[in-house]
Design an enzyme around this catalytic site. Structure first.
Site, PDB file in Angstrom:
ATOM      1  N   LYS A  46       0.848  -1.201   0.000  1.00 22.26           N
ATOM      2  CA  LYS A  46       0.000   0.000   0.000  1.00 22.26           C
ATOM      3  C   LYS A  46       0.876   1.242   0.000  1.00 22.26           C
ATOM      4  CE  LYS A  46      -1.968   2.910   2.749  1.00 22.26           C
ATOM      5  NZ  LYS A  46      -1.837   4.094   1.874  1.00 22.26           N
ATOM      6  N   GLY A  96       6.775   4.823   8.225  1.00 27.68           N
ATOM      7  CA  GLY A  96       5.942   6.014   8.317  1.00 27.68           C
ATOM      8  C   GLY A  96       6.132   6.666   9.669  1.00 27.68           C
ATOM      9  N   THR A 115       5.700   7.695  13.664  1.00 23.55           N
ATOM     10  CA  THR A 115       5.621   6.956  14.926  1.00 23.55           C
ATOM     11  C   THR A 115       4.164   6.808  15.366  1.00 23.55           C
ATOM     12  OG1 THR A 115       7.835   7.554  15.599  1.00 23.55           O
ATOM     13  CG2 THR A 115       6.257   7.132  17.377  1.00 23.55           C
ATOM     14  N   GLY A 163       2.625   4.129  13.288  1.00 19.28           N
ATOM     15  CA  GLY A 163       3.295   2.866  13.634  1.00 19.28           C
ATOM     16  C   GLY A 163       2.677   2.230  14.869  1.00 19.28           C
ATOM     17  N   GLU A 221       9.431   0.992  10.894  1.00 22.71           N
ATOM     18  CA  GLU A 221      10.482   1.996  10.661  1.00 22.71           C
ATOM     19  C   GLU A 221       9.791   3.343  10.763  1.00 22.71           C
ATOM     20  OE1 GLU A 221      13.646   1.473  10.025  1.00 22.71           O
ATOM     21  OE2 GLU A 221      13.831  -0.475   9.030  1.00 22.71           O
ATOM     22  N   CYS A 249      13.485  10.422   6.915  1.00 26.01           N
ATOM     23  CA  CYS A 249      13.305   9.976   8.301  1.00 26.01           C
ATOM     24  C   CYS A 249      14.593  10.138   9.095  1.00 26.01           C
ATOM     25  CB  CYS A 249      12.841   8.534   8.321  1.00 26.01           C
ATOM     26  SG  CYS A 249      13.865   7.476   7.306  1.00 26.01           S
ATOM     27  N   GLU A 268       9.808  15.822  15.214  1.00 24.60           N
ATOM     28  CA  GLU A 268      10.201  15.627  13.827  1.00 24.60           C
ATOM     29  C   GLU A 268       9.472  16.653  12.958  1.00 24.60           C
ATOM     30  OE1 GLU A 268       8.844  12.039  11.702  1.00 24.60           O
ATOM     31  OE2 GLU A 268      10.911  11.857  11.022  1.00 24.60           O
TER      32      GLU A 268
HETATM   33  P1  NAD Z   1       2.183   8.371   7.855  1.00 26.69           P
HETATM   34  O1  NAD Z   1       2.494   7.576   9.058  1.00 26.69           O
HETATM   35  O2  NAD Z   1       1.121   9.373   7.936  1.00 26.69           O
HETATM   36  O3  NAD Z   1       1.769   7.418   6.642  1.00 26.69           O
HETATM   37  C1  NAD Z   1       2.529   6.303   6.296  1.00 26.69           C
HETATM   38  C2  NAD Z   1       1.613   5.263   5.686  1.00 26.69           C
HETATM   39  O4  NAD Z   1       0.654   4.858   6.646  1.00 26.69           O
HETATM   40  C3  NAD Z   1       0.834   5.761   4.469  1.00 26.69           C
HETATM   41  O5  NAD Z   1       0.760   4.729   3.512  1.00 26.69           O
HETATM   42  C4  NAD Z   1      -0.532   6.054   5.047  1.00 26.69           C
HETATM   43  O6  NAD Z   1      -1.576   5.929   4.115  1.00 26.69           O
HETATM   44  C5  NAD Z   1      -0.654   4.989   6.119  1.00 26.69           C
HETATM   45  N1  NAD Z   1      -1.581   5.378   7.176  1.00 26.69           N
HETATM   46  C6  NAD Z   1      -1.862   6.640   7.621  1.00 26.69           C
HETATM   47  N2  NAD Z   1      -2.794   6.599   8.576  1.00 26.69           N
HETATM   48  C7  NAD Z   1      -3.122   5.303   8.764  1.00 26.69           C
HETATM   49  C8  NAD Z   1      -4.037   4.631   9.615  1.00 26.69           C
HETATM   50  N3  NAD Z   1      -4.814   5.293  10.479  1.00 26.69           N
HETATM   51  N4  NAD Z   1      -4.113   3.276   9.530  1.00 26.69           N
HETATM   52  C9  NAD Z   1      -3.351   2.601   8.661  1.00 26.69           C
HETATM   53  N5  NAD Z   1      -2.482   3.175   7.824  1.00 26.69           N
HETATM   54  C10 NAD Z   1      -2.348   4.521   7.871  1.00 26.69           C
HETATM   55  O7  NAD Z   1       3.571   8.994   7.406  1.00 26.69           O
HETATM   56  P2  NAD Z   1       3.867   9.909   6.154  1.00 26.69           P
HETATM   57  O8  NAD Z   1       3.382  11.274   6.453  1.00 26.69           O
HETATM   58  O9  NAD Z   1       3.436   9.268   4.902  1.00 26.69           O
HETATM   59  O10 NAD Z   1       5.479   9.871   6.127  1.00 26.69           O
HETATM   60  C11 NAD Z   1       6.229  10.646   6.982  1.00 26.69           C
HETATM   61  C12 NAD Z   1       6.704   9.836   8.174  1.00 26.69           C
HETATM   62  O11 NAD Z   1       7.342   8.634   7.764  1.00 26.69           O
HETATM   63  C13 NAD Z   1       7.729  10.567   8.990  1.00 26.69           C
HETATM   64  O12 NAD Z   1       7.400  10.466  10.353  1.00 26.69           O
HETATM   65  C14 NAD Z   1       9.021   9.837   8.712  1.00 26.69           C
HETATM   66  O13 NAD Z   1       9.964   9.890   9.708  1.00 26.69           O
HETATM   67  C15 NAD Z   1       8.560   8.462   8.467  1.00 26.69           C
HETATM   68  N6  NAD Z   1       9.528   7.725   7.655  1.00 26.69           N
HETATM   69  C16 NAD Z   1      10.332   6.807   8.274  1.00 26.69           C
HETATM   70  C17 NAD Z   1      11.274   6.103   7.560  1.00 26.69           C
HETATM   71  C18 NAD Z   1      12.162   5.094   8.224  1.00 26.69           C
HETATM   72  O14 NAD Z   1      12.738   4.289   7.541  1.00 26.69           O
HETATM   73  N7  NAD Z   1      12.287   5.098   9.530  1.00 26.69           N
HETATM   74  C19 NAD Z   1      11.414   6.336   6.197  1.00 26.69           C
HETATM   75  C20 NAD Z   1      10.592   7.280   5.584  1.00 26.69           C
HETATM   76  C21 NAD Z   1       9.645   7.963   6.340  1.00 26.69           C
END
Ligand code: NAD
Ligand code: MN
Length: 498
Positions: free
Chosen positions: A192, A245, A247, A250, A268, A303, A402
């Protein structure tokens, strides 16, 4: 050849582009079951690139069935590992053959500079598939020490149906970080992509089929987090879910797992990575160059971005001057222009959020030395000047949270112990960097930092063969390297009585 690919070339490619925008289930493109769609929007024009299938529960159910069927069928899950290798290698080659299109998809979808997409993201993704292709038939299982009356075999098995939920900052790479090891280990996968950047994932699945991956082994479900994402998290027939994504989200996946079938969850998540520059660092120019890169690359939407710069007092002013000079090289520009080093942020909402952090820094008394402005270029206001604050104290929000944008917070320290304590004063533990020319200090500080990766005299070192991931609330489990295969494999113990 590259030089002929100028702004007008990419602009023409962009207007000719007609991306596949349906779900990819069981080897074919299909609309969402209920026919709903969402707009995939380009942040630098504000235009809709494509109307994309908005997958939800019914689509997830279909895709899980297809994945389960393919897994039980065994064409991929039980083939000789050597047979997986040429398929993944062919996919790597197809990614290279279609590099322009793939780079353009990510550039349009989330605003990264076309040069970065073309020269970094796409080659790195292809290299990753090659790397895991090579790994397929190089892994040996174990025979445990079990005494003369028994033989204990420890074998790896694919876990089954694996879901991957990924963010928008490196759409193609993040897909590959999950999909490549999961496939190499013999699993069937549901991917996804983020709703902000769904297009390259769909193209990836098409190319995987072209490379010979059996139907149902890789499925792509574009859609919203609360719909497709949550349905994956709660699904009773998914064995393992790998998430990259925030925290906050997550943590939800842990709860989804607890509320459903106890699927394995790997996380992650976010970061607030410290970059420690000691006065004994000989090459302050290199340190400044990397400090600027560490916060400006990908518009700071990384990230592991080096977003906290901790500088020894003795060199503070001199070093900050150098960083300012280097950051000035990242001026916001049209992402389709190959000369652009700093593109647009992913969307207007996120740009506003990052700008809100800047206003907060000013309000809390940090000193704004560069940037701070939200810019309009053409039709878009998703641009931010690279921003640097000094006088940041550890309690300020800009030192703790962040930001995920090109905003650097500079803190000062007097002693090594103070620097380490400040660096570790975070809920995150993804990455860190140390600049020093003292060997003992480098090792001492690297050991003391609570982070998944510590880079010495560079920032954000990365390689397919080296594990990447965090501790504390940056998550757990490792992407990349052979260690990533552990997340997607189950150990089977077989006792044979002799
Ligand atoms: P996000 O957590 O909002 O979204 C990530 C994914 O989760 C997306 O596909 C989104 O559709 C899905 N998602 C969102 N809400 C959800 C829910 N309620 N239930 C299930 N799935 C859901 O993050 P973002 O804004 O897309 O990305 C930015 C974040 O990602 C930052 O915090 C960044 O640090 C982190 N990130 C971490 C790494 C790593 O390897 N540690 C790498 C890239 C990004
Ligand atoms: Mn988009």
């Amino acid at each position: 050849m590259l030089s002929s690919k100028d702004l007008s070339f990419w602009t023409a490619c962009a207007s000719a582009l007609q991306p596949a925008a349906q779900a990819y289930i069981d080897g074919r493109l299909q609309d969402a079951v209920d026919g709903r769609q969402f707009a995939s929007i380009c942040p630098h024009t504000g235009h809709t690139i494509a109307m994309v299938a908005r997958c939800a529960q019914a689509d997830v159910d279909l895709a899980v069935s297809a994945a389960r069927r393919s897994f039980e069928g065994g064409d991929w899950s039980r083939c000789h590992p050597r047979e997986r290798k040429p398929v993944l290698q062919k996919l790597a080659q197809l990614l290279r053959d279609n590099a322009d299109e793939l780079a353009l998809l990510d550039c349009l979808d989330m605003g990264k500079p076309i040069s970065d997409a073309l020269n970094i993201d796409v080659p790195a993704t292809a290299a990753l598939f090659d790397w895991y292709a090579e790994a397929c038939d190089k892994l040996y299982d174990e025979v445990a020490p079990s005494g003369p009356d028994a033989l204990a075999l420890v074998t790896r098995e694919p876990v089954g149906v694996v879901a991957a939920v990924i963010p928008w900052n490196f759409p193609l790479d993040m897909a590959a970080w999950k999909v490549a090891p999961a496939l190499a280990a013999g699993n069937s996968v549901l991917l996804k992509p983020a709703e902000q950047s769904p297009l390259s994932a769909i193209r990836l699945a098409q190319l995987a089929s072209e490379a010979g991956l059996p139907d149902g082994v890789l499925n792509v479900l574009p859609g919203y987090g609360e719909e497709a994402g949550q349905a994956l998290g709660l699904h009773p027939d998914i064995d393992c879910l790998s998430f990259t994504g925030s925290t906050e989200i997550g943590k939800r996946f842990l709860a989804y797992s607890a509320a459903s079938n106890m699927k394995m969850v790997w996380l992650e998540c976010g970061g607030k990575s410290p970059n420690l520059v000691f006065g004994d660092c000989a090459d302050l120019d290199a340190a400044a160059r990397k400090a600027a890169f560490g916060i400006c690359f990908n518009q700071g939407q990384v990230c592991s971005a080096s977003s906290r710069l901790l500088v020894e007092n003795s060199i503070h002013d001199r070093f900050v001057e150098k960083v300012l000079t280097e950051m000035a090289h990242y001026q916001p520009g049209n992402p389709l222009d190959p000369a652009t080093r700093l593109g647009s942020l992913v969307d207007a909402g996120h740009t506003g959020r990052v700008h809100g952090f800047i206003e907060d820094g000013v309000r809390q008394g940090a000193r704004l030395l560069a940037g701070g402005e939200r810019l309009r270029l053409g039709d878009s206001d998703c641009y931010l000047q690279p921003t640097l604050f000094t006088g940041v104290t550890p309690q300020m929000r800009i030192a703790r949270e962040e930001i995920f944008g090109p905003v650097l917070s500079v803190l000062r320290f007097d002693s090594e112990a103070e620097a380490i304590a400040m660096a570790n004063d975070s809920i995150y533990g993804l990455a860190a960097a140390v600049w020093t020319d003292q060997l003992q200090r480098a090792h001492r500080v690297a050991r003391a930092l609570r982070a998944g990766t510590v880079s010495v005299n560079t920032v954000d070192a990365l390689d397919p063969g080296v594990p990447f991931g965090g501790c504390k609330q940056s998550g757990f489990g490792r992407d990349l390297s052979l260690h990533a295969l552990d997340k997607f494999s189950q150990l089977k113990t077989t006792w044979i009585s002799l």
